[in-house]
Design an enzyme around this catalytic site. Structure first.
Site, mmCIF file in Angstrom:
data_model
loop_
_atom_site.group_PDB
_atom_site.id
_atom_site.type_symbol
_atom_site.label_atom_id
_atom_site.label_comp_id
_atom_site.label_asym_id
_atom_site.label_seq_id
_atom_site.Cartn_x
_atom_site.Cartn_y
_atom_site.Cartn_z
ATOM 1 N N SER A 131 -8.370 0.726 5.139
ATOM 2 C CA SER A 131 -7.609 -0.181 4.267
ATOM 3 C C SER A 131 -6.424 0.557 3.640
ATOM 4 O O SER A 131 -5.337 -0.002 3.490
ATOM 5 C CB SER A 131 -8.516 -0.718 3.154
ATOM 6 O OG SER A 131 -9.476 -1.587 3.705
ATOM 7 N N GLY A 339 -30.147 -24.305 15.960
ATOM 8 C CA GLY A 339 -31.468 -23.925 15.457
ATOM 9 C C GLY A 339 -32.037 -22.713 16.196
ATOM 10 O O GLY A 339 -31.311 -21.754 16.467
ATOM 11 N N GLU A 363 -7.693 -5.152 11.750
ATOM 12 C CA GLU A 363 -6.274 -5.430 11.451
ATOM 13 C C GLU A 363 -6.060 -5.819 9.986
ATOM 14 O O GLU A 363 -5.278 -6.705 9.657
ATOM 15 C CB GLU A 363 -5.691 -6.456 12.421
ATOM 16 C CG GLU A 363 -5.290 -5.747 13.700
ATOM 17 C CD GLU A 363 -4.468 -6.537 14.661
ATOM 18 O OE1 GLU A 363 -4.872 -6.604 15.816
ATOM 19 O OE2 GLU A 363 -3.408 -7.062 14.274
HETATM 20 N N1 COS Z 1 7.140 -4.854 5.677
HETATM 21 C C1 COS Z 1 8.017 -3.862 5.413
HETATM 22 N N2 COS Z 1 7.796 -2.901 4.480
HETATM 23 C C2 COS Z 1 6.632 -2.958 3.806
HETATM 24 C C3 COS Z 1 5.663 -3.953 4.017
HETATM 25 C C4 COS Z 1 5.978 -4.931 4.997
HETATM 26 N N3 COS Z 1 5.127 -5.906 5.275
HETATM 27 N N4 COS Z 1 4.630 -3.741 3.204
HETATM 28 C C5 COS Z 1 4.909 -2.648 2.477
HETATM 29 N N5 COS Z 1 6.121 -2.173 2.848
HETATM 30 C C6 COS Z 1 6.802 -1.010 2.309
HETATM 31 C C7 COS Z 1 6.981 -1.156 0.803
HETATM 32 O O1 COS Z 1 8.185 -1.811 0.477
HETATM 33 C C8 COS Z 1 7.016 0.299 0.364
HETATM 34 O O2 COS Z 1 8.322 0.849 0.653
HETATM 35 P P1 COS Z 1 8.966 1.941 -0.318
HETATM 36 O O3 COS Z 1 8.043 3.110 -0.249
HETATM 37 O O4 COS Z 1 10.289 2.166 0.285
HETATM 38 O O5 COS Z 1 8.979 1.280 -1.671
HETATM 39 C C9 COS Z 1 6.033 0.986 1.301
HETATM 40 O O6 COS Z 1 5.981 0.129 2.480
HETATM 41 C C10 COS Z 1 4.653 1.165 0.703
HETATM 42 O O7 COS Z 1 4.181 -0.125 0.312
HETATM 43 P P2 COS Z 1 2.960 -0.351 -0.693
HETATM 44 O O8 COS Z 1 3.204 0.504 -1.906
HETATM 45 O O9 COS Z 1 2.726 -1.812 -0.862
HETATM 46 O O10 COS Z 1 1.784 0.320 0.150
HETATM 47 P P3 COS Z 1 0.258 0.545 -0.218
HETATM 48 O O11 COS Z 1 -0.070 1.941 0.132
HETATM 49 O O12 COS Z 1 -0.045 0.011 -1.573
HETATM 50 O O13 COS Z 1 -0.522 -0.335 0.881
HETATM 51 C C11 COS Z 1 -1.461 -2.241 1.956
HETATM 52 C C12 COS Z 1 -0.369 -1.635 1.049
HETATM 53 C C13 COS Z 1 -2.839 -2.254 1.359
HETATM 54 C C14 COS Z 1 -0.961 -3.639 2.194
HETATM 55 C C15 COS Z 1 -1.501 -1.466 3.296
HETATM 56 O O14 COS Z 1 -2.065 -0.190 3.123
HETATM 57 C C16 COS Z 1 -2.276 -2.200 4.377
HETATM 58 O O15 COS Z 1 -1.794 -3.140 4.995
HETATM 59 N N6 COS Z 1 -3.509 -1.769 4.636
HETATM 60 C C17 COS Z 1 -4.338 -2.300 5.679
HETATM 61 C C18 COS Z 1 -4.072 -1.559 6.925
HETATM 62 C C19 COS Z 1 -4.770 -2.160 8.076
HETATM 63 O O16 COS Z 1 -4.493 -3.280 8.450
HETATM 64 N N7 COS Z 1 -5.682 -1.376 8.644
HETATM 65 C C20 COS Z 1 -6.425 -1.813 9.779
HETATM 66 C C21 COS Z 1 -6.270 -0.864 10.898
HETATM 67 S S1 COS Z 1 -4.877 -1.104 11.835
HETATM 68 S S2 COS Z 1 -5.466 -2.196 13.292
#
Ligand code: COS
Length: 383
Positions: A131, A339, A363
């Protein structure tokens, strides 16, 4: 419900459904039982030209979009989510090149993905990075004309079966997520090997393996996009792929509903087919309604993406979370309608229920999808 598909879209649906009927349905139980990768069916998918759907025409594909992919994946998932996942993972693995790759990388990989000559996989997840996508520990260091990668990727769909891997690695570990980059690693690259194949609850016709990089040397030009932009490319990749996971939920739930209604019309208890009982009818009505609502949302999300809308993260996450929670509920209810028979392996619904579970996990877990939706709402209402 009629979604007013174009002739080309109807052709995608028919092609994928024919393949499902003729190749997937007869093979799915055995593949599941044997935990066997559906190699022959992947080749059938290539022969049916489905791998070309999402590849731009200039690189040998049909130039279709997210909606076209969603239509194909839904039909494959009606047969087996394991097979549909293997297909979907090829798209996921090559999206980084489509999104951020150089012309040279596109020319090198996209035509071969389009024909199905090569299969792809996406290497993000690690033991400590699921995550928290920014928790990646794999590193990449430049040494002359080569990048040297070290680290282990975990639970990689198509691992050991694909020939082309997009790997997320840190080029500047001090910067965390902003120090991540993506590289194309190929089967046979020195220092690149596979771990054991996982023994999973569901989607057992798909392969899930570790990818091990031990001083893995790859040419310098296999860097995808600019150094340090990997995390953003990962996020954009997932935005693009998540409605596809929603469509797997829709296809799976359609199959579970079909089984449930067919069974309820045949099964006689208290001298009546059980569909005559309101208790069963209401279950089927809820299943059908939830399914149609999910399909409408997945299609709308895919069309939103294809219209090059600026903001796609929220609607993409909504389509994934809604359709996959729905699939879990509908497949569980299908087992209930059948069932005792539903619990037995003679009927396909127990496999459907097992397959549904992963859709809520991979994902991006459905909790992460809700985080994405919540964060976007927070931004929208910032004033
Ligand atoms: N499109 C473009 N840029 C994005 C974005 C998107 N959808 N989402 C985030 N970003 C950018 C942000 O703008 C930020 O940029 P800056 O550093 O320049 O400000 C950077 O990416 C980091 O974003 P954020 O702080 O929101 O990241 P987090 O570490 O808090 O993580 C989540 C956010 C939880 C959404 C992310 O870690 C995630 O999607 N996790 C799940 C991953 C996943 O799907 N894993 C499954 C395995 S892969 S099959």
């Amino acid at each position: 419900m009629d979604y007013f598909l174009t002739e080309d879209q109807q052709m995608i649906v028919e092609t994928a459904w024919e393949l499902t009927k003729n190749k997937i349905l007869p093979a799915r139980a055995e593949l599941d039982e044997k935990n066997e990768f559906a190699t022959a069916i992947m080749k059938d998918i290539a022969r049916a030209d489905l791998f070309g759907i999402f590849i731009p025409e200039e690189y040998g594909g049909f130039g279709g979009g997210c909606f076209d992919m969603v239509l194909a994946m839904e039909q494959l998932a009606r047969g087996c989510v394991g097979v549909a996942t293997s297909f979907a993972a090829c798209a996921l693995g090559i999206y980084p090149v489509m999104i951020a790759g150089s012309r040279e990388l596109k020319e090198k990989y996209l035509p071969r993905i389009a024909t199905g000559e090569k299969w792809a996989a996406f290497g993000l997840t690690e033991a400590g990075a699921g995550s928290d996508a920014s928790g990646v520990k794999t590193t990449a260091v430049l040494d002359g004309d080569h990048w040297v990668l070290n680290g282990t990727k975990q639970w990689i769909t198509n691992g050991g079966e694909a020939q082309v891997y997009s790997i997320v690695a840190l080029t500047d570990p001090k910067k965390g997520a902003r120090g991540a980059s993506i590289f194309m690693v190929e089967e046979g690259d020195p220092g690149f090997s596979y771990g054991k194949k996982e023994n999973k609850m569901g989607i057992r016709s798909s392969a899930t393996r570790e990818l091990i990089m031990k001083d893995c040397r790859i040419p310098k030009d296999r860097l995808v996009g600019r150094k340090g932009t990997g995390f953003i490319t990962v996020m954009r990749t997932l935005d693009l792929s998540r409605p596809g996971i929603g469509s797997l939920g829709v296809g799976l739930a359609q199959a579970a509903l079909d089984e449930s209604v067919t069974y309820a019309k045949q099964r006689v208890q208290f001298d009546k087919p059980i569909i005559a009982f309101q208790a069963v009818q209401h279950m089927l009505a809820d299943m059908a309604t939830q399914l149609e609502a999910a399909r409408a949302l997945v299609y709308a999300a895919a069309r939103h993406i294809d219209a090059h809308a600026k903001k796609i993260s929220k609607v993409s996450a909504m389509s994934k979370v809604f359709a996959t929670d729905m699939a879990m509920k509908v497949t569980t209810d299908a087992v209930q309608v059948l069932g005792g028979y539903g619990y037995m392996k003679e009927y396909p619904v127990e496999k459907m229920m097992r397959d549904a579970k992963i859709l809520q996990i991979y994902e991006g877990t459905n909790q992460i999808q809700r985080n994405v939706i919540g964060q976007e709402l927070n931004k929208e209402y910032a004033g």
